[in-house]
Design a protein around this motif. Structure first.
Motif, PDB file in Angstrom:
ATOM      1  N   PHE A  81       0.927  -1.094   0.033  1.00  0.00           N
ATOM      2  CA  PHE A  81       0.109  -0.051   0.045  1.00  0.00           C
ATOM      3  C   PHE A  81       0.835   1.205   0.075  1.00  0.00           C
ATOM      4  O   PHE A  81       1.923   1.292   0.647  1.00  0.00           O
ATOM      5  CB  PHE A  81      -0.928  -0.004   1.429  1.00  0.00           C
ATOM      6  N   ALA A 103     -15.240  -1.541   3.935  1.00  0.00           N
ATOM      7  CA  ALA A 103     -13.797  -2.180   4.167  1.00  0.00           C
ATOM      8  C   ALA A 103     -12.985  -1.885   2.982  1.00  0.00           C
ATOM      9  O   ALA A 103     -11.868  -1.661   2.863  1.00  0.00           O
ATOM     10  CB  ALA A 103     -13.813  -3.652   4.372  1.00  0.00           C
ATOM     11  N   THR A 104     -13.667  -2.161   1.901  1.00  0.00           N
ATOM     12  CA  THR A 104     -13.084  -1.998   0.470  1.00  0.00           C
ATOM     13  C   THR A 104     -12.679  -0.601   0.248  1.00  0.00           C
ATOM     14  O   THR A 104     -11.435  -0.286  -0.319  1.00  0.00           O
ATOM     15  CB  THR A 104     -14.022  -2.528  -0.659  1.00  0.00           C
ATOM     16  N   PHE A 152     -10.478  -1.451  -6.467  1.00  0.00           N
ATOM     17  CA  PHE A 152     -11.119  -1.418  -5.257  1.00  0.00           C
ATOM     18  C   PHE A 152     -12.157  -0.369  -5.286  1.00  0.00           C
ATOM     19  O   PHE A 152     -13.163  -0.877  -4.508  1.00  0.00           O
ATOM     20  CB  PHE A 152      -9.948  -0.878  -4.189  1.00  0.00           C
ATOM     21  N   LEU A 209      -9.957   0.783   8.782  1.00  0.00           N
ATOM     22  CA  LEU A 209     -10.717  -0.076   9.119  1.00  0.00           C
ATOM     23  C   LEU A 209     -11.131  -0.565  10.487  1.00  0.00           C
ATOM     24  O   LEU A 209     -12.114  -1.390  10.548  1.00  0.00           O
ATOM     25  CB  LEU A 209      -9.903  -1.499   8.691  1.00  0.00           C
ATOM     26  N   PRO A 241      -3.743   0.673  -2.686  1.00  0.00           N
ATOM     27  CA  PRO A 241      -3.135  -0.530  -2.856  1.00  0.00           C
ATOM     28  C   PRO A 241      -2.454  -0.788  -4.339  1.00  0.00           C
ATOM     29  O   PRO A 241      -2.695  -0.324  -5.390  1.00  0.00           O
ATOM     30  CB  PRO A 241      -4.576  -1.556  -3.001  1.00  0.00           C
ATOM     31  N   CYS A 284     -12.079   1.581   2.657  1.00  0.00           N
ATOM     32  CA  CYS A 284     -10.842   1.803   3.626  1.00  0.00           C
ATOM     33  C   CYS A 284      -9.512   1.442   2.974  1.00  0.00           C
ATOM     34  O   CYS A 284      -8.706   2.107   3.118  1.00  0.00           O
ATOM     35  CB  CYS A 284     -11.035   1.241   4.627  1.00  0.00           C
ATOM     36  N   ALA A 285      -9.668   0.193   2.239  1.00  0.00           N
ATOM     37  CA  ALA A 285      -8.418  -0.230   1.686  1.00  0.00           C
ATOM     38  C   ALA A 285      -7.931   0.747   0.499  1.00  0.00           C
ATOM     39  O   ALA A 285      -6.841   0.796   0.017  1.00  0.00           O
ATOM     40  CB  ALA A 285      -8.609  -1.695   1.327  1.00  0.00           C
ATOM     41  N   LEU A 305      -4.596   2.494   6.420  1.00  0.00           N
ATOM     42  CA  LEU A 305      -5.642   1.146   6.695  1.00  0.00           C
ATOM     43  C   LEU A 305      -6.134   1.022   8.268  1.00  0.00           C
ATOM     44  O   LEU A 305      -6.901   0.218   8.578  1.00  0.00           O
ATOM     45  CB  LEU A 305      -4.679  -0.198   6.680  1.00  0.00           C
ATOM     46  N   THR A 325      -6.035   1.048  -7.021  1.00  0.00           N
ATOM     47  CA  THR A 325      -7.009   1.773  -6.338  1.00  0.00           C
ATOM     48  C   THR A 325      -8.304   1.769  -7.165  1.00  0.00           C
ATOM     49  O   THR A 325      -9.509   1.627  -6.551  1.00  0.00           O
ATOM     50  CB  THR A 325      -6.406   3.154  -6.176  1.00  0.00           C
ATOM     51  N   ALA A 340      -6.025   3.600   0.939  1.00  0.00           N
ATOM     52  CA  ALA A 340      -4.445   3.426   1.258  1.00  0.00           C
ATOM     53  C   ALA A 340      -3.552   2.948   0.200  1.00  0.00           C
ATOM     54  O   ALA A 340      -2.572   2.933   0.047  1.00  0.00           O
ATOM     55  CB  ALA A 340      -4.306   2.161   2.224  1.00  0.00           C
ATOM     56  N   PRO A 348       0.015   2.931   4.069  1.00  0.00           N
ATOM     57  CA  PRO A 348      -0.517   1.963   4.703  1.00  0.00           C
ATOM     58  C   PRO A 348      -0.953   2.385   6.087  1.00  0.00           C
ATOM     59  O   PRO A 348      -1.989   1.783   6.679  1.00  0.00           O
ATOM     60  CB  PRO A 348       0.741   1.210   4.985  1.00  0.00           C
TER      61      PRO A 348
END
Length: 335
Positions: free
Chosen positions: A3, A66-67, A312, A12, A75, A69-70, A9, A309, A73, A6
């Protein structure tokens, strides 16, 4: 997967926090009464509800959160990416023996078709150059991202007449010089003689490009019969520059039929050489096609990270829509 940010994250943690608050609130008893005149209808509505449906919709919503939030970050996933300023120098033998018909229709035509396959496979950003050689080597096209121009030069390769013979070492040395120039690394010449007589005195620069930056794809059907540099000295130029040479030896062993010369000629095999490259012995048109297709899918690429990203975000949007649709369909309604 890694990420770009990071620490984000940590967002989450909002999900278990919300779940805990919801569980705490659900345990509190209602302190007021609901008056409803038609008790039978109310009981029917309550009985018709299925708790697992509610949890599926809620689960889709939480997964969407949750997706998201990821996604914030940034990804990244590990995959092969096109190297910036990557260059492949194609070196093609057009000597008289390439008219042999042991590889149908001829060795040269099979090689030309394979080069077209290679050009179709490589990334659009990859710079490709073409060096043709027989008794001497010449640059047909300098490294360029205009693959159509290189393809035209490949089609016209049979018109090249570089005297008789096969100058393998000189061809590799020319390819090294062209590749280094494309990569922004200049070689040093210790002589002012013309270029055709300057190969023996040409040395590579002390700064070496990465092995994935410049590659040479060499195809020949014969042994060296002409030229200034022997093949091993040409390969030494590539090795000193850190350039891998991928060699394709085209043709079968034994006597072959030469177009225009029914008496035939001895079968030839190109020597295997090159620092970190790979050797292919292609005895048929299909074999040379497979070799070039494989190399076209690999050369000019390197391991790297690609940001996902947007994937996601798209997944989160889809889950939010799914949660909304399920809630609308499965919510109990009064008759």
């Amino acid at each position: 997967m890694n990420f770009g940010h990071p620490l984000l994250l940590l967002t989450l943690l909002a999900i278990p926090t919300v779940l805990g608050l919801y569980r705490l609130a659900s345990r509190r008893r209602m302190r007021y009464a609901v008056r409803y005149t038609n008790v039978d209808v109310l009981a029917a509505v309550i009985a018709s509800g299925r708790p697992w449906r509610r949890w599926i919709a809620a689960g889709a919503f939480l997964l969407a959160v949750a997706t998201l939030c990821a996604a914030v970050a940034r990804p990244h996933v590990h995959r092969t990416v096109v190297s910036d300023n990557a260059t492949v120098i194609l070196v093609l033998d057009v000597s008289g023996s390439m008219q042999a018909q042991d590889v149908k229709p001829t060795r040269l035509e099979a090689a030309q078709r394979a080069l077209h396959t290679f050009l179709d496979k490589v990334p659009a950003r990859l710079k490709v150059g073409l060096v043709l050689f027989a008794g001497e080597a010449q640059v047909a096209t300098p490294p360029t991202t205009d693959h159509a121009l290189v393809s035209e030069a490949v089609d016209e390769a049979d018109y090249f007449r570089g005297f008789g013979g096969t100058a393998i070492g000189d061809a590799i040395a020319v390819a090294v010089k062209v590749g280094l120039r494309s990569a922004g690394v200049q070689g040093k010449s210790v002589s002012t003689a013309p270029q055709s007589r300057n190969l023996a005195s040409y040395t590579t620069a002390t700064v070496r490009p990465a092995s994935t930056l410049v590659s040479i794809l060499f195809l020949s059907d014969g042994h060296q019969t002409r030229g200034i540099l022997p093949p091993l000295q040409g390969a030494a130029r590539a090795r000193a520059a850190g350039i891998p040479v991928y060699t394709v030896a085209l043709g079968t062993t034994g006597n072959t039929t030469l177009r225009g010369f029914p008496g035939g000629l001895p079968g030839n095999t190109a020597p295997s050489f090159g620092p970190g490259g790979k050797f292919y012995h292609a005895r048929s048109a299909g074999a040379v096609q497979d070799a070039y297709a494989s190399l076209g899918s690999k050369l000019g690429r390197k391991p790297g990270n690609m940001e996902v990203t947007d994937l996601f975000l798209a997944a989160a949007a889809g889950l939010l829509v799914l949660a909304g649709v399920l809630s609308a369909i499965w919510s109990p309604r009064l008759p």
